[in-house]
Design a protein around this motif. Sequence first.
Motif, PDB file in Angstrom:
ATOM      1  N   ILE A 436      75.143 104.013 -21.952  1.00 52.17           N
ATOM      2  CA  ILE A 436      76.090 104.481 -22.953  1.00 52.17           C
ATOM      3  C   ILE A 436      75.424 104.574 -24.331  1.00 52.17           C
ATOM      4  O   ILE A 436      74.653 103.692 -24.728  1.00 52.17           O
ATOM      5  N   VAL A 437      75.742 105.659 -25.048  1.00 51.18           N
ATOM      6  CA  VAL A 437      75.303 105.823 -26.430  1.00 51.18           C
ATOM      7  C   VAL A 437      76.501 105.693 -27.370  1.00 51.18           C
ATOM      8  O   VAL A 437      76.497 104.928 -28.315  1.00 51.18           O
ATOM      9  N   ASP A 438      77.574 106.465 -27.053  1.00 52.72           N
ATOM     10  CA  ASP A 438      78.747 106.421 -27.922  1.00 52.72           C
ATOM     11  C   ASP A 438      79.919 107.105 -27.224  1.00 52.72           C
ATOM     12  O   ASP A 438      79.741 107.828 -26.229  1.00 52.72           O
ATOM     13  N   VAL A 439      81.109 106.870 -27.775  1.00 50.39           N
ATOM     14  CA  VAL A 439      82.328 107.575 -27.370  1.00 50.39           C
ATOM     15  C   VAL A 439      82.851 108.278 -28.628  1.00 50.39           C
ATOM     16  O   VAL A 439      83.131 107.622 -29.633  1.00 50.39           O
ATOM     17  N   ILE A 440      82.988 109.610 -28.565  1.00 50.60           N
ATOM     18  CA  ILE A 440      83.242 110.401 -29.766  1.00 50.60           C
ATOM     19  C   ILE A 440      84.472 111.267 -29.581  1.00 50.60           C
ATOM     20  O   ILE A 440      84.622 111.942 -28.549  1.00 50.60           O
ATOM     21  N   ALA A 441      85.352 111.259 -30.582  1.00 50.85           N
ATOM     22  CA  ALA A 441      86.577 112.068 -30.516  1.00 50.85           C
ATOM     23  C   ALA A 441      86.253 113.553 -30.651  1.00 50.85           C
ATOM     24  O   ALA A 441      85.309 113.945 -31.338  1.00 50.85           O
ATOM     25  N   GLU A 442      87.045 114.388 -29.974  1.00 49.43           N
ATOM     26  CA  GLU A 442      86.990 115.838 -30.135  1.00 49.43           C
ATOM     27  C   GLU A 442      88.393 116.381 -29.896  1.00 49.43           C
ATOM     28  O   GLU A 442      89.315 115.641 -29.567  1.00 49.43           O
ATOM     29  N   LYS A 443      88.566 117.663 -30.091  1.00 48.08           N
ATOM     30  CA  LYS A 443      89.889 118.263 -29.955  1.00 48.08           C
ATOM     31  C   LYS A 443      90.465 117.997 -28.568  1.00 48.08           C
ATOM     32  O   LYS A 443      89.816 118.232 -27.566  1.00 48.08           O
ATOM     33  N   ASN A 444      91.688 117.468 -28.539  1.00 46.61           N
ATOM     34  CA  ASN A 444      92.428 117.215 -27.304  1.00 46.61           C
ATOM     35  C   ASN A 444      91.823 116.118 -26.441  1.00 46.61           C
ATOM     36  O   ASN A 444      92.112 116.013 -25.269  1.00 46.61           O
ATOM     37  N   GLY A 445      90.952 115.272 -27.019  1.00 45.54           N
ATOM     38  CA  GLY A 445      90.395 114.197 -26.211  1.00 45.54           C
ATOM     39  C   GLY A 445      89.152 113.588 -26.834  1.00 45.54           C
ATOM     40  O   GLY A 445      89.065 113.412 -28.046  1.00 45.54           O
ATOM     41  N   PHE A 446      88.148 113.311 -26.002  1.00 45.35           N
ATOM     42  CA  PHE A 446      86.905 112.708 -26.481  1.00 45.35           C
ATOM     43  C   PHE A 446      85.812 112.957 -25.453  1.00 45.35           C
ATOM     44  O   PHE A 446      86.074 113.478 -24.354  1.00 45.35           O
ATOM     45  N   TYR A 447      84.577 112.633 -25.814  1.00 43.21           N
ATOM     46  CA  TYR A 447      83.501 112.712 -24.833  1.00 43.21           C
ATOM     47  C   TYR A 447      82.658 111.441 -24.874  1.00 43.21           C
ATOM     48  O   TYR A 447      82.564 110.760 -25.905  1.00 43.21           O
ATOM     49  N   VAL A 448      82.078 111.116 -23.724  1.00 40.26           N
ATOM     50  CA  VAL A 448      81.231 109.924 -23.578  1.00 40.26           C
ATOM     51  C   VAL A 448      79.785 110.396 -23.519  1.00 40.26           C
ATOM     52  O   VAL A 448      79.412 111.195 -22.658  1.00 40.26           O
TER      53      VAL A 448
END
Length: 523
Positions: A436-448
């Motif tokens: 894991i590096v990070d969990v980042i918010a984006e439109k309509n959700g997030f990405y890991v």
Amino acid sequence: MEMILIIFLLLLLTGILVLAIRLVKWILVNKIRSWICLGIVVISSVGFGIHHFFFKHMMLIQSEVYPNLYLAKDYENDENQLHSLIREKIKNHLSNQVPDGKKLNYQKENVIFFYAYYKAFPISVFQDEGTAYFLENEEDLGGLVTEELGMYFRYKLAEFYYAPCESEPTLYCGEISYFNDGNLVKSERLNNLKVYQRVEKPIDTEALIDQLQLAYSTKNEEQFLNQFPSDFEQFVTLFGWDEQADRPNKLYEVSDAYITYFFTLIDNERYREFDDKIISIAKGGRWKADAVNYFQNKALVYIRDKHRYYLINDLEYNDAKSVLFFLFDGPHPKFDKVFTHSLNNDKMHIVYDLFANEFAGWEERLNPINKDFSYYVDNENYFIRDIDVNNDYAMDKVVSAKPYQEDELLIFINSDGVYRFAFKTTNFSQDGGQQIVDVIAEKNGFYVHTRFPDRGLNEAYHHIAFIDRKLILTHSVVKFQRSNEEGAPIYTCDIIQGMDFSHPALLEKMESLPNEGEGQSPC
């Protein structure tokens, strides 16, 4: 019997022919009669011609049984005019409220059919009825005579399959296929069609509760059934627990009595039409304690013990899956062999798929963990990200184990400032692999974001979106180089996933990421 009927018809036709010959002889022996008869023929011919050329117009007649079926009458092979009329009818059909009706036997998708109007000779006995039969009658697929629209393929003029447009889901797009004598002649695309939007009147919950209570206390059976909830949200609003206010809704305490009364009434043949409320409440439903759980159990037992399997067998696939999910949903889903094997083949497989996938590892996935959110605050083995997970404009908490600290990722939903556990899943870290590096918010959700350490460029971005009240792993993007040499090409692979992010077997079932060491093209 058929031979006797044929002989009778032959005798009847012979009698009519004899009478016709005698009538002609009677007219011809007298000049006045002949002139009168000739005048009637001429006037009738002129009248028919005037009507045909000046008053006869092409029209499309909508079936009273199948609202998506139109029959073209008096189109006289004017192809351009017919096609123009069909296009206008499609736009009108979609933009106006169409009455609910039945679906044709072979209809699988959203479609509008256009056939030529054809009606058999009135006294025919063994001849098919014609397309006009379907204006007022359902298809008859059994018995001595079969009437199915598919039999009249030579009379098909057009069909229009449509769906929400990809670029603008509030509009419809589709393709018209035109036919002549059963053969496809051309196709035409229609885009961005306006659709009728049903405006739901706001429900006065307090008035509904008062009417339901009055109907129950006075034992006004039909009124009670009419006022009983018609969907899952309304059912919970009346009988369930208000999770936001953390208090029972108004009919919570009497929910068992009201639900029992409902099922007692619909078991009466007189009120059998109301048992479809079971289905309307179950659609989109999820297990909850108390009233929902009680209704769920009563519904499953009612369908099984009263053999009302048609309530599910007659549903489209997606509706059937939603209903069956609700009926078996819970902290400890239990497979019911009698119920499942009494469904038709398609619906039976839905149940098996549910227990093989959605219900697999259910207890571990949804049961609350032993630690509340405070355990993870300032915990050196975890990091926390503020992300609006469910698009309700309130920041939730996504908790992830740090690199080399297992692969836990936990979702806590914000409920009026209190973070409640939703489910536990993976952050895609692997022993000896991606971390894991990070969990980042984006439109309509997030990405890991994960990365393979100590081996050049090799990282992945797993995108999760909130769709239909569920978090879906939509796709994974992988970037890597096969060589650490300067100028080595960078490969980018976009892998479609489409899986429930909370699925307990997510890592085993998701599409695998490419191996940068493989000899073939990676993407």
